[in-house]
Design a protein around this motif. Structure first.
Motif, PDB file in Angstrom:
ATOM      1  N   ALA A  49       0.830  -1.203   0.000  1.00  0.00           N
ATOM      2  CA  ALA A  49       0.000   0.000   0.000  1.00  0.00           C
ATOM      3  C   ALA A  49       0.869   1.260   0.000  1.00  0.00           C
ATOM      4  O   ALA A  49       0.569   2.231  -0.705  1.00  0.00           O
ATOM      5  CB  ALA A  49      -0.924  -0.001   1.209  1.00  0.00           C
ATOM      6  N   LEU A  50       1.942   1.250   0.763  1.00  0.00           N
ATOM      7  CA  LEU A  50       2.855   2.391   0.773  1.00  0.00           C
ATOM      8  C   LEU A  50       3.501   2.587  -0.591  1.00  0.00           C
ATOM      9  O   LEU A  50       3.696   3.716  -1.045  1.00  0.00           O
ATOM     10  CB  LEU A  50       3.940   2.191   1.835  1.00  0.00           C
ATOM     11  CG  LEU A  50       3.494   2.301   3.289  1.00  0.00           C
ATOM     12  CD1 LEU A  50       4.602   1.802   4.214  1.00  0.00           C
ATOM     13  CD2 LEU A  50       3.120   3.736   3.639  1.00  0.00           C
ATOM     14  N   ARG A  51       3.837   1.506  -1.233  1.00  0.00           N
ATOM     15  CA  ARG A  51       4.478   1.595  -2.551  1.00  0.00           C
ATOM     16  C   ARG A  51       3.581   2.299  -3.557  1.00  0.00           C
ATOM     17  O   ARG A  51       4.056   3.066  -4.402  1.00  0.00           O
ATOM     18  CB  ARG A  51       4.829   0.190  -3.056  1.00  0.00           C
ATOM     19  CG  ARG A  51       5.611   0.171  -4.365  1.00  0.00           C
ATOM     20  CD  ARG A  51       5.923  -1.248  -4.783  1.00  0.00           C
ATOM     21  NE  ARG A  51       4.726  -1.989  -5.129  1.00  0.00           N
ATOM     22  CZ  ARG A  51       4.720  -3.265  -5.546  1.00  0.00           C
ATOM     23  NH1 ARG A  51       5.859  -3.934  -5.615  1.00  0.00           N
ATOM     24  NH2 ARG A  51       3.590  -3.864  -5.842  1.00  0.00           N
ATOM     25  N   ALA A  52       2.276   2.086  -3.462  1.00  0.00           N
ATOM     26  CA  ALA A  52       1.351   2.720  -4.405  1.00  0.00           C
ATOM     27  C   ALA A  52       1.349   4.232  -4.258  1.00  0.00           C
ATOM     28  O   ALA A  52       1.257   4.960  -5.250  1.00  0.00           O
ATOM     29  CB  ALA A  52      -0.053   2.165  -4.208  1.00  0.00           C
ATOM     30  N   GLY A  53       1.449   4.731  -3.035  1.00  0.00           N
ATOM     31  CA  GLY A  53       1.386   6.170  -2.818  1.00  0.00           C
ATOM     32  C   GLY A  53       2.724   6.859  -2.777  1.00  0.00           C
ATOM     33  O   GLY A  53       2.859   7.990  -3.251  1.00  0.00           O
ATOM     34  N   HIS A  54       3.731   6.196  -2.220  1.00  0.00           N
ATOM     35  CA  HIS A  54       5.039   6.819  -2.028  1.00  0.00           C
ATOM     36  C   HIS A  54       6.047   6.468  -3.116  1.00  0.00           C
ATOM     37  O   HIS A  54       7.025   7.194  -3.304  1.00  0.00           O
ATOM     38  CB  HIS A  54       5.629   6.396  -0.675  1.00  0.00           C
ATOM     39  CG  HIS A  54       4.875   6.898   0.510  1.00  0.00           C
ATOM     40  ND1 HIS A  54       5.258   8.008   1.233  1.00  0.00           N
ATOM     41  CD2 HIS A  54       3.738   6.450   1.106  1.00  0.00           C
ATOM     42  CE1 HIS A  54       4.412   8.208   2.230  1.00  0.00           C
ATOM     43  NE2 HIS A  54       3.475   7.282   2.167  1.00  0.00           N
ATOM     44  N   GLY A  55       5.824   5.357  -3.805  1.00  0.00           N
ATOM     45  CA  GLY A  55       6.828   4.862  -4.730  1.00  0.00           C
ATOM     46  C   GLY A  55       7.651   3.773  -4.059  1.00  0.00           C
ATOM     47  O   GLY A  55       7.661   3.637  -2.826  1.00  0.00           O
ATOM     48  N   TYR A  56       8.358   3.002  -4.866  1.00  0.00           N
ATOM     49  CA  TYR A  56       9.061   1.818  -4.337  1.00  0.00           C
ATOM     50  C   TYR A  56      10.129   2.172  -3.317  1.00  0.00           C
ATOM     51  O   TYR A  56      10.132   1.672  -2.194  1.00  0.00           O
ATOM     52  CB  TYR A  56       9.681   1.019  -5.484  1.00  0.00           C
ATOM     53  CG  TYR A  56      10.440  -0.201  -5.022  1.00  0.00           C
ATOM     54  CD1 TYR A  56       9.768  -1.374  -4.706  1.00  0.00           C
ATOM     55  CD2 TYR A  56      11.830  -0.167  -4.880  1.00  0.00           C
ATOM     56  CE1 TYR A  56      10.457  -2.496  -4.255  1.00  0.00           C
ATOM     57  CE2 TYR A  56      12.523  -1.280  -4.439  1.00  0.00           C
ATOM     58  CZ  TYR A  56      11.832  -2.438  -4.131  1.00  0.00           C
ATOM     59  OH  TYR A  56      12.520  -3.543  -3.679  1.00  0.00           O
ATOM     60  N   ARG A  57      11.069   3.043  -3.695  1.00  0.00           N
ATOM     61  CA  ARG A  57      12.190   3.323  -2.808  1.00  0.00           C
ATOM     62  C   ARG A  57      11.763   3.957  -1.488  1.00  0.00           C
ATOM     63  O   ARG A  57      12.201   3.507  -0.419  1.00  0.00           O
ATOM     64  CB  ARG A  57      13.207   4.211  -3.548  1.00  0.00           C
ATOM     65  CG  ARG A  57      14.432   4.618  -2.721  1.00  0.00           C
ATOM     66  CD  ARG A  57      15.088   3.478  -2.009  1.00  0.00           C
ATOM     67  NE  ARG A  57      15.424   2.365  -2.877  1.00  0.00           N
ATOM     68  CZ  ARG A  57      15.840   1.186  -2.420  1.00  0.00           C
ATOM     69  NH1 ARG A  57      15.958   0.983  -1.115  1.00  0.00           N
ATOM     70  NH2 ARG A  57      16.126   0.220  -3.266  1.00  0.00           N
ATOM     71  N   PRO A  58      10.900   5.002  -1.482  1.00  0.00           N
ATOM     72  CA  PRO A  58      10.451   5.543  -0.190  1.00  0.00           C
ATOM     73  C   PRO A  58       9.727   4.507   0.657  1.00  0.00           C
ATOM     74  O   PRO A  58       9.878   4.494   1.888  1.00  0.00           O
ATOM     75  CB  PRO A  58       9.529   6.688  -0.589  1.00  0.00           C
ATOM     76  CG  PRO A  58      10.001   7.100  -1.944  1.00  0.00           C
ATOM     77  CD  PRO A  58      10.417   5.829  -2.605  1.00  0.00           C
ATOM     78  N   ALA A  59       8.931   3.637   0.015  1.00  0.00           N
ATOM     79  CA  ALA A  59       8.220   2.608   0.781  1.00  0.00           C
ATOM     80  C   ALA A  59       9.212   1.655   1.444  1.00  0.00           C
ATOM     81  O   ALA A  59       9.026   1.240   2.594  1.00  0.00           O
ATOM     82  CB  ALA A  59       7.264   1.837  -0.130  1.00  0.00           C
ATOM     83  N   VAL A  60      10.257   1.308   0.725  1.00  0.00           N
ATOM     84  CA  VAL A  60      11.310   0.451   1.298  1.00  0.00           C
ATOM     85  C   VAL A  60      11.945   1.142   2.507  1.00  0.00           C
ATOM     86  O   VAL A  60      12.157   0.521   3.560  1.00  0.00           O
ATOM     87  CB  VAL A  60      12.384   0.129   0.239  1.00  0.00           C
ATOM     88  CG1 VAL A  60      13.622  -0.498   0.888  1.00  0.00           C
ATOM     89  CG2 VAL A  60      11.817  -0.813  -0.816  1.00  0.00           C
ATOM     90  N   GLU A  61      12.261   2.428   2.361  1.00  0.00           N
ATOM     91  CA  GLU A  61      12.900   3.159   3.459  1.00  0.00           C
ATOM     92  C   GLU A  61      11.989   3.249   4.682  1.00  0.00           C
ATOM     93  O   GLU A  61      12.462   3.149   5.818  1.00  0.00           O
ATOM     94  CB  GLU A  61      13.294   4.551   2.970  1.00  0.00           C
ATOM     95  CG  GLU A  61      14.393   4.543   1.913  1.00  0.00           C
ATOM     96  CD  GLU A  61      14.699   5.923   1.383  1.00  0.00           C
ATOM     97  OE1 GLU A  61      14.017   6.884   1.788  1.00  0.00           O
ATOM     98  OE2 GLU A  61      15.632   6.054   0.567  1.00  0.00           O
ATOM     99  N   ILE A  62      10.701   3.437   4.448  1.00  0.00           N
ATOM    100  CA  ILE A  62       9.757   3.502   5.566  1.00  0.00           C
ATOM    101  C   ILE A  62       9.719   2.174   6.306  1.00  0.00           C
ATOM    102  O   ILE A  62       9.776   2.125   7.548  1.00  0.00           O
ATOM    103  CB  ILE A  62       8.353   3.887   5.065  1.00  0.00           C
ATOM    104  CG1 ILE A  62       8.339   5.341   4.572  1.00  0.00           C
ATOM    105  CG2 ILE A  62       7.310   3.697   6.165  1.00  0.00           C
ATOM    106  CD1 ILE A  62       7.073   5.722   3.828  1.00  0.00           C
TER     107      ILE A  62
END
Length: 231
Positions: A52-65
């Motif tokens: 769900a984070l990947r959809a809104g933030h993008g792959y790399r930011p979601a990974v960092e979160i």
């Protein structure tokens, strides 16, 4: 649960789950006596949160979160989430300002009868100094034609339109580089009508991203609640 059990919910492969695990996107998993990974509802929720984070933030930011959360660094995770919302708000305000500038020009389309304007005539029309128009040309804001005989600048209808828009944006506090970028978008879109369609599409993309960020936050909140129970 096995990797395939987590994978089925999202139409993924078992290998994809193992890859996410190896990448640190899931909390550490226990292993069976034979070395197989054992997942729990906590891992299933971590996967939901990441996707769900990947959809809104993008792959790399979601990974960092997810990395920040799984190492217990909630402050960094919250900062990353907040930064995405700030960036979205900034983009939304930019789109609104561009739309407002376009709307302000709707009733003042610069139709010109007769030959193109000279730099002096256009300057008088806009109430500014000719040197400003020449400076705008060096910045790529205006692209006047040149008389083949005299070499003098000639400002036709499209160029006058661009000058009118540039004046509006400059009065609104836009930097020259921003004005040039806006006019490039206008030219690429093919005119005000096409740009209006572009602006509507832009608004739809912003709405979609807002919903994606909300969905990601909801799944992340559920994951954090579950983590609080096991820590």
């Amino acid at each position: 649960m096995r990797p395939i059990d987590l994978a089925r919910e999202h139409g993924l492969s078992a290998q994809a789950i193992r890859n996410y695990d190896d990448a640190g996107l899931l909390p550490p998993a226990e292993r069976s006596a034979t070395g197989y990974r054992r997942y729990t509802p906590l891992h299933a929720q971590a996967l939901r949160a990441f996707l769900a984070l990947r959809a809104g933030h993008g792959y790399r930011p979601a990974v960092e979160i997810m990395h920040a959360i799984n190492r217990g660094d909630l402050e960094s995770a919250y900062r990353l989430v907040d930064a995405a919302h700030v960036a979205l708000l900034t983009e939304r305000e930019t789109r609104a300002e561009v739309a407002a500038a376009l709307g302000a020009l709707a009733g003042t389309a610069p139709h010109i009868d007769g030959p193109p304007l000279t730099v002096g005539e256009l300057a008088r029309r806009l109430g500014m100094h000719p040197a400003t128009l020449r400076a705008w040309e060096t910045q790529g804001i205006l692209r006047p034609e040149r008389d083949r005989v005299t070499g003098y600048r000639e400002y036709g209808p499209d160029c006058v339109r661009d000058a009118e828009i540039a004046r509006q944006l400059r009065q609104g506090g836009y930097q020259l580089s921003q004005v040039a970028q806006f006019l490039d978008s206008l030219r690429t879109a093919g005119g005000a009508d096409a740009l209006a369609i572009f602006l509507a599409s832009w608004r739809e993309r912003l709405t979609t991203r807002s919903r994606d960020l909300l969905a990601g936050a909801a799944q992340l909140d559920t994951y954090l609640t579950m983590l609080d129970r096991v820590r």
